[in-house]
Design a protein around this motif. Structure first.
Motif, PDB file in Angstrom:
ATOM      1  N   ASN A 172     -48.386  -6.179   5.324  1.00 29.09           N
ATOM      2  CA  ASN A 172     -48.889  -5.836   6.403  1.00 29.09           C
ATOM      3  C   ASN A 172     -50.277  -5.631   7.345  1.00 29.09           C
ATOM      4  O   ASN A 172     -50.490  -4.639   7.860  1.00 29.09           O
ATOM      5  CB  ASN A 172     -48.299  -4.533   6.580  1.00 29.09           C
ATOM      6  N   ASN A 173     -50.860  -6.722   6.535  1.00 28.86           N
ATOM      7  CA  ASN A 173     -52.582  -6.743   7.640  1.00 28.86           C
ATOM      8  C   ASN A 173     -52.817  -8.130   8.171  1.00 28.86           C
ATOM      9  O   ASN A 173     -53.554  -8.604   7.682  1.00 28.86           O
ATOM     10  CB  ASN A 173     -52.984  -6.598   5.803  1.00 28.86           C
ATOM     11  N   ILE A 174     -52.070  -8.709   8.438  1.00 24.31           N
ATOM     12  CA  ILE A 174     -52.009  -9.651   9.431  1.00 24.31           C
ATOM     13  C   ILE A 174     -53.077  -9.852  10.610  1.00 24.31           C
ATOM     14  O   ILE A 174     -54.048 -10.916  10.564  1.00 24.31           O
ATOM     15  CB  ILE A 174     -51.082 -10.191  10.547  1.00 24.31           C
ATOM     16  N   LEU A 175     -53.708  -8.818  10.978  1.00 25.37           N
ATOM     17  CA  LEU A 175     -54.436  -8.440  11.959  1.00 25.37           C
ATOM     18  C   LEU A 175     -55.818  -8.714  11.007  1.00 25.37           C
ATOM     19  O   LEU A 175     -56.927  -9.196  12.280  1.00 25.37           O
ATOM     20  CB  LEU A 175     -54.973  -6.575  12.791  1.00 25.37           C
ATOM     21  N   GLY A 177     -56.237  -9.919   3.500  1.00 25.99           N
ATOM     22  CA  GLY A 177     -54.989  -9.763   4.299  1.00 25.99           C
ATOM     23  C   GLY A 177     -53.842 -10.771   4.311  1.00 25.99           C
ATOM     24  O   GLY A 177     -52.883 -10.345   4.801  1.00 25.99           O
ATOM     25  N   LEU A 178     -53.482 -12.019   3.484  1.00 27.33           N
ATOM     26  CA  LEU A 178     -52.924 -12.141   3.453  1.00 27.33           C
ATOM     27  C   LEU A 178     -51.517 -11.933   2.696  1.00 27.33           C
ATOM     28  O   LEU A 178     -51.743 -10.927   1.630  1.00 27.33           O
ATOM     29  CB  LEU A 178     -52.942 -14.110   2.871  1.00 27.33           C
ATOM     30  N   ASN A 194     -46.460   3.120  12.515  1.00 25.74           N
ATOM     31  CA  ASN A 194     -46.969   1.420  13.360  1.00 25.74           C
ATOM     32  C   ASN A 194     -47.631   0.957  14.202  1.00 25.74           C
ATOM     33  O   ASN A 194     -48.349  -0.068  14.197  1.00 25.74           O
ATOM     34  CB  ASN A 194     -45.351   0.779  12.692  1.00 25.74           C
ATOM     35  N   ALA A 195     -46.830   1.915  15.287  1.00 23.96           N
ATOM     36  CA  ALA A 195     -47.484   1.600  16.639  1.00 23.96           C
ATOM     37  C   ALA A 195     -49.050   2.060  16.347  1.00 23.96           C
ATOM     38  O   ALA A 195     -50.385   1.556  16.830  1.00 23.96           O
ATOM     39  CB  ALA A 195     -47.177   2.392  18.397  1.00 23.96           C
ATOM     40  N   ALA A 196     -49.751   2.939  15.795  1.00 26.83           N
ATOM     41  CA  ALA A 196     -50.891   3.447  15.355  1.00 26.83           C
ATOM     42  C   ALA A 196     -51.786   3.013  14.987  1.00 26.83           C
ATOM     43  O   ALA A 196     -52.665   2.030  15.199  1.00 26.83           O
ATOM     44  CB  ALA A 196     -50.984   4.874  15.176  1.00 26.83           C
ATOM     45  N   GLY A 219     -53.031   2.877   7.015  1.00 28.90           N
ATOM     46  CA  GLY A 219     -51.497   1.737   6.276  1.00 28.90           C
ATOM     47  C   GLY A 219     -52.096   2.453   4.351  1.00 28.90           C
ATOM     48  O   GLY A 219     -51.833   1.303   4.353  1.00 28.90           O
ATOM     49  N   HIS A 220     -52.821   3.061   4.766  1.00 28.36           N
ATOM     50  CA  HIS A 220     -52.890   3.803   2.898  1.00 28.36           C
ATOM     51  C   HIS A 220     -53.400   2.809   2.132  1.00 28.36           C
ATOM     52  O   HIS A 220     -53.283   2.116   0.664  1.00 28.36           O
ATOM     53  CB  HIS A 220     -51.634   3.938   2.758  1.00 28.36           C
TER      54      HIS A 220
END
Length: 244
Positions: free
Chosen positions: A66-69, A59-60, A3-5, A184-185
């Protein structure tokens, strides 16, 4: 650790993406100063806006997890592109203004159709697949926009119209989001950005091959530049190359 990466490469992708979105500001300072769009094309900005809107939607959280960035950078990019479109329309001659307005209307219509279909007709994983594929297609198109500039570099044997830092950030941005997608596959992020990373690498190779060359004659360079301008229709590369 994973998750950090994932977060780290997303942050790098955000930073490099922001640089690319802001690259055309030099062009728009010139447009505002001269109160004219001169020979600049208005096509890149609505099309980049469409790419940003589709990627933001993908991304929503209710579309992909998990795509907030992805939402942050593309939402920011969409706002920046809207400002570019408004400035361009303000200072463009009537024919170019109408063309840009028509393209902007097309962009809004396409985005609205995607939103309506994904909300009403699609749910769960099917929604994610649909939105991801649409966003990926336009991302590939955007990354492919420097191909004519690369052709120009090869033809003129000069990197005058392909700034090093632009090529570097295309590479960093594509590579960061490619790794982000792999971790993130997420093939809808990994595939288009993998292509972007490869094209960024190709640009850097060309830069180091021809950076010491003075290029061909001025007349040949001018002719090649006009040819590239005719074929490049979207992306930051178009806007930046036009500034030279």
């Amino acid at each position: 650790m994973v998750n950090a990466a994932h977060f780290f490469f997303g942050v790098i992708g955000n930073a490099s993406g922001l640089f690319l979105f802001l690259a055309p500001t030099i062009t728009f300072k010139r447009i505002i100063k001269k109160k004219s769009t001169e020979q600049f094309s208005g096509v890149p900005y609505p099309m980049t806006l469409l790419n940003c809107l589709l990627s933001t939607w993908y991304g929503l959280p209710f579309v992909s997890p998990n795509n907030i960035l992805v939402v942050i950078i593309n939402g920011t990019g969409a706002l920046i592109e809207i400002v570019y479109v408004i400035i361009f329309i303000t200072y463009a001659p009537p024919k170019e203004r109408n063309k840009t307005l028509g393209l902007f209307s097309f962009v809004i219509a396409v985005f609205a159709i995607v939103v309506v279909i994904s909300l009403i007709a699609l749910h769960g994983n099917i929604r994610m697949v649909f939105c991801g594929m649409v966003a990926a297609v336009f991302s590939i198109i955007m990354y492919g926009s420097p191909l004519s500039i690369m052709k120009l570099v090869i033809k003129t044997k000069s990197v005058e119209f392909m700034p090093f830092y632009l090529s570097l950030f295309v590479f960093i941005c594509g590579t960061s989001w490619f790794i982000y997608g792999l971790i993130g596959h997420d093939p809808y992020l990994a595939v288009p950005n993998g292509i972007g990373s490869a094209l960024g690498t190709a640009q850097l190779i060309l830069y180091f091959m021809y950076r010491g060359n003075k290029g061909v004659s001025n007349e040949e360079t001018k002719a090649a530049t006009e040819e590239a301008a005719d074929t490049m229709e979207m992306g930051v590369a178009k806007a930046t190359s036009s500034e030279q």
